[in-house]
Every structure is written in structure tokens, then in C-alpha cells.
Motif scaffolding. Structure first.
Motif, PDB file in Angstrom:
ATOM      1  N   VAL A   1      -5.170  18.182 -13.768  1.00 47.08           N
ATOM      2  CA  VAL A   1      -3.916  17.989 -14.017  1.00 47.08           C
ATOM      3  C   VAL A   1      -3.706  16.974 -15.213  1.00 47.08           C
ATOM      4  CG1 VAL A   1      -2.064  17.387 -12.988  1.00 47.08           C
ATOM      5  CG2 VAL A   1      -3.007  18.657 -11.663  1.00 47.08           C
ATOM      6  N   LEU A   2      -4.558  15.859 -15.004  1.00 50.46           N
ATOM      7  CA  LEU A   2      -4.586  14.875 -16.254  1.00 50.46           C
ATOM      8  C   LEU A   2      -5.090  15.478 -17.581  1.00 50.46           C
ATOM      9  CD1 LEU A   2      -6.007  11.775 -14.395  1.00 50.46           C
ATOM     10  CD2 LEU A   2      -3.771  11.878 -15.322  1.00 50.46           C
ATOM     11  N   CYS A   3      -6.135  16.491 -17.333  1.00 49.82           N
ATOM     12  CA  CYS A   3      -6.704  17.100 -18.728  1.00 49.82           C
ATOM     13  C   CYS A   3      -5.780  17.864 -19.438  1.00 49.82           C
ATOM     14  CB  CYS A   3      -8.123  17.606 -18.390  1.00 49.82           C
ATOM     15  SG  CYS A   3      -9.459  16.271 -17.794  1.00 49.82           S
ATOM     16  N   PHE A   4      -5.032  18.743 -18.394  1.00 49.58           N
ATOM     17  CA  PHE A   4      -3.924  19.857 -18.988  1.00 49.58           C
ATOM     18  C   PHE A   4      -2.791  19.413 -19.386  1.00 49.58           C
ATOM     19  CE2 PHE A   4      -7.046  22.655 -16.222  1.00 49.58           C
ATOM     20  CZ  PHE A   4      -7.781  22.936 -17.270  1.00 49.58           C
ATOM     21  N   VAL A   5      -2.506  18.250 -18.783  1.00 53.08           N
ATOM     22  CA  VAL A   5      -1.013  17.649 -19.024  1.00 53.08           C
ATOM     23  C   VAL A   5      -1.018  16.610 -19.774  1.00 53.08           C
ATOM     24  CG1 VAL A   5       0.860  17.082 -17.871  1.00 53.08           C
ATOM     25  CG2 VAL A   5      -0.177  18.791 -16.905  1.00 53.08           C
ATOM     26  N   ILE A   6      -1.736  15.292 -19.275  1.00 52.32           N
ATOM     27  CA  ILE A   6      -1.498  13.948 -19.902  1.00 52.32           C
ATOM     28  C   ILE A   6      -2.598  13.469 -20.994  1.00 52.32           C
ATOM     29  CG2 ILE A   6      -1.313  11.670 -19.579  1.00 52.32           C
ATOM     30  CD1 ILE A   6       0.004  12.436 -16.825  1.00 52.32           C
TER      31      ILE A   6
ATOM     32  N   SER B   1      -2.970   6.534 -25.169  1.00 57.87           N
ATOM     33  CA  SER B   1      -1.867   7.214 -25.050  1.00 57.87           C
ATOM     34  C   SER B   1      -0.409   6.207 -25.382  1.00 57.87           C
ATOM     35  CB  SER B   1      -1.705   7.711 -23.939  1.00 57.87           C
ATOM     36  OG  SER B   1      -1.269   6.911 -22.698  1.00 57.87           O
TER      37      SER B   1
ATOM     38  N   PRO C   1      -5.773  15.221 -22.643  1.00 53.39           N
ATOM     39  CA  PRO C   1      -6.636  16.387 -22.970  1.00 53.39           C
ATOM     40  C   PRO C   1      -7.999  15.888 -23.233  1.00 53.39           C
ATOM     41  CG  PRO C   1      -5.040  15.929 -24.785  1.00 53.39           C
ATOM     42  CD  PRO C   1      -4.744  15.233 -23.716  1.00 53.39           C
TER      43      PRO C   1
END
Length: 514
Positions: free
Chosen positions: A25-30, A326, A32
Motif C-alpha cells: 500500500v505504501l509503495c503504490f500510494v505514498i 516526502s 513509490p
């Protein structure tokens, strides 16, 4: 055996799938990350699952029975010098066998690796002697913990700051997947020879005391070996062109871990065989079962450590860097807390602890309750660790109040909860913490421009501290409920049967006026 493997596979899936889901989820949303790192992480997760399945089965078949039989044999000898000598030797051998200690040794500057390992091994050996003598003479655990941690925090005032976090980390790292099953089973074996009512309570607490030895050892070393500067080498971020390169990346590392785990297991096997020849004399059938269990343990640890170190470590470091860079680096705190809540379930030694607690207490403290207490504790600790990374606050501002609360509560909760809580601190901080969460903190600290040695190290120490409080709070809640039940039972009791029911609800140390 197939049924057992299926059961262990399901347990491994329940522990590891939430972590995989969170990272994806972190890789695909927040945050990469490159496809190379993601593929390494996923293959590492597969190896981790297989390794957990085999290790937990192996610990059940071999490590726990070996520890219990050695513990029983030690106490039956009735010769104090023999017990002391063999206990020290056992603690020394098991510590050298712990794979995670090699990781710690590589991180400490200005101290030769073997010097550090031997010193820490001596610390564990000495405190295993203290732990066994406490059990044999039925000495209360809280005063001992208060005294030894008092010495630790006094010494902390004189330790160079570059060593402080590493010293506290060493207490959690040394009680890992190799040490915990054997030492905990040793306690069960020793308590089995006692007939008093507190024997079960005293079967825990060995890991708690053995976690103090490495901290003191590294602190003393830090005063002898003065380090002018501290160096940190981040994990190599892999660049993979195709599936063959991915396979070769793991295949190159596999032989190194096969050798490392073989060297780690050999001293324990030799120690047990000496006991078998001169004292135990087990049947061939039992020895075969233990040999099969050792084979599962070996294969499980090789796969587990390869998956975690090759697949998880680079992913954790890179993820920490991306999150810190980020627009909202404060997100590190809640993300780390969520990861901490789930990642502790994947620690191999946690399974051993939870199972042993449930068995010794006849289900009074369930593995589900233990799992919840540990998850909450580790979640809080990871949040605090990331606050340290973001602010650079000294680790002592967290450890001194934390241990003060934990030690203070220990005088008001049932004995068994204190022993289990302090054991759980060492158990919760294992290879998953060292190889994923610590690199994540290091990556974040590097991206923020902080001091990695003073600000990022200490994650393992924080993870080892908070379960001491959460598990004991469970015990405090249990005591309050039992007292309420006792009062209600006494007020409702009429006649002999009612009085007996009320008596059964009283605490072990309650004073009854006649």
C-alpha cells in the motif's frame, strides 16, 4: 507431519501477510520504490514465510525439548559449583551461536568483532548463572531487576554517546531466535523439579536477566575502547535487470547464511550431545525426533535470515528515505506504529514465548492476549523511535522514564506477569526489527541529515522496553478484576462451600485473618 507443516504455514501467513500488505500500500500510494527493490522484498517475503514455518516446527520438535531436559538435568545434579559452571558455559555458547550478534558487532566502531562477541557472551553467561540461582533459591525477580537496571543507568552516565544506543540495542539483539527457545525451555525444565506453588511463576525471567548482561558488557567495553568517530555503511540498494539477476542475488547470499547458521547451531548440538552421553541417555527414537527438529530449525533459519537480510533490509532503508523526503515526514510516526503492531507477530521467538506462556499458565494467559500486549507495546515503541529520528532527542529521555514505570509496576502485579513482561522485551526485538525497522529508521535519519549512530540506533532498545509496561498493565488489570471477584465471592459466600469458593478467589499472597 504434513498436518503440522500446514498448521505452521497458516500461522506464518497470518503473521507476515499484514506486513506485506502495508508495504505494498505504501509503495503504490505514498512512497513509490523501484521495481528492483519491490521484487527483492516480495521474494524475501516468500523465503521468510517458508523459514518461519520450518523454524517454528523445529523449535517445537528440538530446541524446546533439548532445553527442558538440560534444565532438569542441571538441577538434579544438586552440586552448586557444577550448576554455576555449566550455566555460564551454556550462556556463553548460546550467545556466540546467536546470528543477530554478528550484525551488532559489525555496527560498533573501534572494537574488534570477536572482542565484542566474547564480551557479550561473558555477560550473558554471568547473568544466566544469576537467573538459574534465582530460580533454585526462589528469589523475587523485581528487586533483582531494580538493582541491575539501577547499575545500568548509573553506568549510562559515563558511556560515550556513540555507544549508548548500541549498548541498549545489544540487550534485545542477543536474545534472538537461537537463544530464546533454548533458554525459555531451560527455565521450564528447572521449574519442573520444584514442587512449590511459585515454580511456574519462576519458570519465566531467564531471558529478562540475560538481556541485562549484553548491555553492561557493551557499556564496559565503551569505556575501554574509546572511539573517535562512528562509521555507518548503509545496505546496498539492489539494481535488478531481469528475473535471473533476482535469483542470483539471493543465490549468492544463501551459502553465507547456510555456513553462519551451521556454525551457530554446532556448539548447542555438541553441548547437548555431551549431556546425552554422560547424563541424559535418551532413547534412539527421541534422539531421531530431536535430529529431525534440528534439521527443520536449520533450514528455517537459513531461509528466514536470507529473506529478511537480502529482501527486507534494502526495502526498509529505502522506504525510510522516501518517507522522510516526502512533503509530510511526520507520517513516519503513524506508519512506523502500524508496522510495529503487525511486524512483531512475524518474530520467530515471539511464537515460542506465546506458546510457552499459554502452556505454563494452562490458558489463563492466552497467546492471543500476549500477542495483543506485544503488538501494542511495539507499536508505541516504533512511534517513539521515529520521534527520536525526527527530533534527535537522547534515548535516555525515553528509557529512564520507561524502565522506571516498568520497574515500579513490577511490585504491584502478579509475579508471573513481571517475569513474562521482562522476557517479552528481549523476545520482541528480534531479526525482523533489526533487519527491517532499524534500516527504515537509518534510511529516514540519513535523508533528514541526522546522526545515524545516536538517533537511528536504539530502535531495538525501544522495542525491548515498551512490552515491559503493556504486559504488566495486563497483569495489573487481572489483579484488580480478581480482587473484585474475591470481594463479590466473599460477600455472597454462605456456609462452608461459599467460604471455600471465596478462598479460592484470593491472591496467592493475600493475608487471611482467623
Amino acid at each position: 507431519m504434513t498436518k503440522k507443516l500446514r498448521e505452521k504455514w497458516n500461522e506464518a501467513l497470518q503473521a507476515v501477510l499484514p506486513i506485506i500488505a502495508i508495504v505494498l500500500v505504501l509503495c503504490f500510494v505514498i512512497a513509490p520504490i523501484s521495481s528492483s527493490i519491490l521484487l527483492c522484498f516480495l521474494l524475501g517475503a516468500v523465503l521468510l514465510l517458508a523459514g518461519m514455518m520450518l523454524f517454528t516446527l523445529g523449535a517445537e520438535l528440538a530446541m524446546s525439548p533439548m532445553g527442558e531436559r538440560v534444565g532438569t538435568c542441571l538441577t538434579k545434579s544438586r552440586k552448586l559449583p557444577v550448576v554455576i559452571g555449566l550455566s555460564f558455559l551454556l550462556g556463553f555458547i548460546i550467545t556466540i551461536s546467536e546470528p543477530d550478534l554478528q550484525v551488532l558487532a559489525n555496527q560498533v566502531p573501534a572494537v574488534p568483532n570477536m572482542t565484542l562477541i566474547l564480551s557479550v557472551a561473558c555477560g550473558v553467561g554471568a547473568f544466566l548463572v544469576v537467573a538459574l540461582l534465582r530460580m533454585l533459591f526462589s528469589v523475587a525477580l523485581p528487586p533483582l531487576l531494580l538493582a541491575f537496571y539501577g547499575v545500568v543507568f548509573v553506568l549510562a552516565m559515563f558511556v560515550p554517546k556513540d555507544f549508548l544506543s548500541v549498548a541498549f540495542d545489544s540487550g534485545g539483539v542477543t536474545t534472538g531466535p537461537m537463544t530464546v527457545p533454548f533458554i525459555m525451555a531451560l527455565g521450564v525444565g528447572i521449574s519442573a523439579t520444584r514442587s512449590d506453588r511459585h515454580a511456574a511463576d519462576d519458570s519465566f525471567g531467564l531471558v529478562a536477566l540475560c538481556s541485562i548482561g549484553p548491555i553492561l558488557a557493551v557499556m564496559i567495553l565503551s569505556m575501554i575502547f574509546k572511539a573517535d568517530s562512528s562509521s555507518y555503511t548503509p545496505p546496498v540498494i539492489p539494481e535488478i535487470g531481469d528475473s535471473k539477476e533476482l535469483f542470483l542475488l539471493f543465490a549468492r547470499e544463501l551459502p553465507a547464511y547456510m555456513k553462519e547458521i551451521a556454525v551457530s547451531l554446532l556448539p548447542i548440538i555438541l553441548f547437548f550431545m555431551i549431556f546425552q552421553i554422560f547424563m541424559l541417555k535418551l532413547t534412539t527414537r527421541k534422539l531421531k525426533k530431536i535430529a529431525i527438529g534440528l534439521a527443520y530449525t536449520y533450514a528455517g533459519l537459513v531461509l528466514f535470515l536470507t529473506g529478511v537480510n537480502v529482501g527486507f533490509m534494502p526495502a526498509g532503508n529505502y522506504l525510510g528515505q522516501v518517507l522522510a523526503k516526502s512533503a509530510h515526514p511526520l507520517f513516519l510516526v503513524p506508519i512506523a506504529m502500524i508496522m510495529g503492531y503487525f511486524i512483531v507477530k512475524a518474530e520467530p521467538a515471539v511464537y515460542v514465548l506465546n506458546k510457552q506462556v499459554e502452556e505454563i499458565t494452562d490458558g489463563a494467559i492466552s497467546s492471543k492476549a500476549m500477542g495483543m500486549g506485544l503488538s501494542l507495546g511495539v507499536a508505541v515503541s516504533l512511534g517513539l523511535a521515529m520521534v527520536r529520528v525526527l527530533t534527535g532527542i537522547s534515548i535516555l529521555w525515553f528509557l529512564i522514564p520507561g524502565y522506571a514505570i516498568a520497574l515500579g509496576i513490577s511490585f504491584f502485579v502478579p509475579k508471573i506477569y513481571t517475569a513474562i513482561a521482562f522476557d517479552s522485551g528481549g523476545v520482541a526485538s528480534g531479526p525482523m526489527t533489526a533487519a527491517f525497522l532499524l534500516p527504515m529508521a537509518q534510511g529516514a535519519c540519513s535523508a533528514l541529515g541526522g546522526n545515524i549512530v545516536t538517533d537511528a540506533f536504539g530502535v531495538v532498545a525501544m522495542v525491548a522496553m515498551t512490552p515491559l509496561i503493556t504486559i504488566q498493565v495486563m497483569g495489573l488489570t487481572s489483579r484488580i478484576r480478581s480482587k473484585r471477584g474475591a470481594q463479590e465471592g466473599m460477600s455472597a459466600a454462605h456456609g462452608q462451600s461459599g467460604a471455600y469458593a471465596a478462598f479460592e478467589l484470593l491472591d496467592d499472597d493475600a493475608i487471611i485473618e482467623l
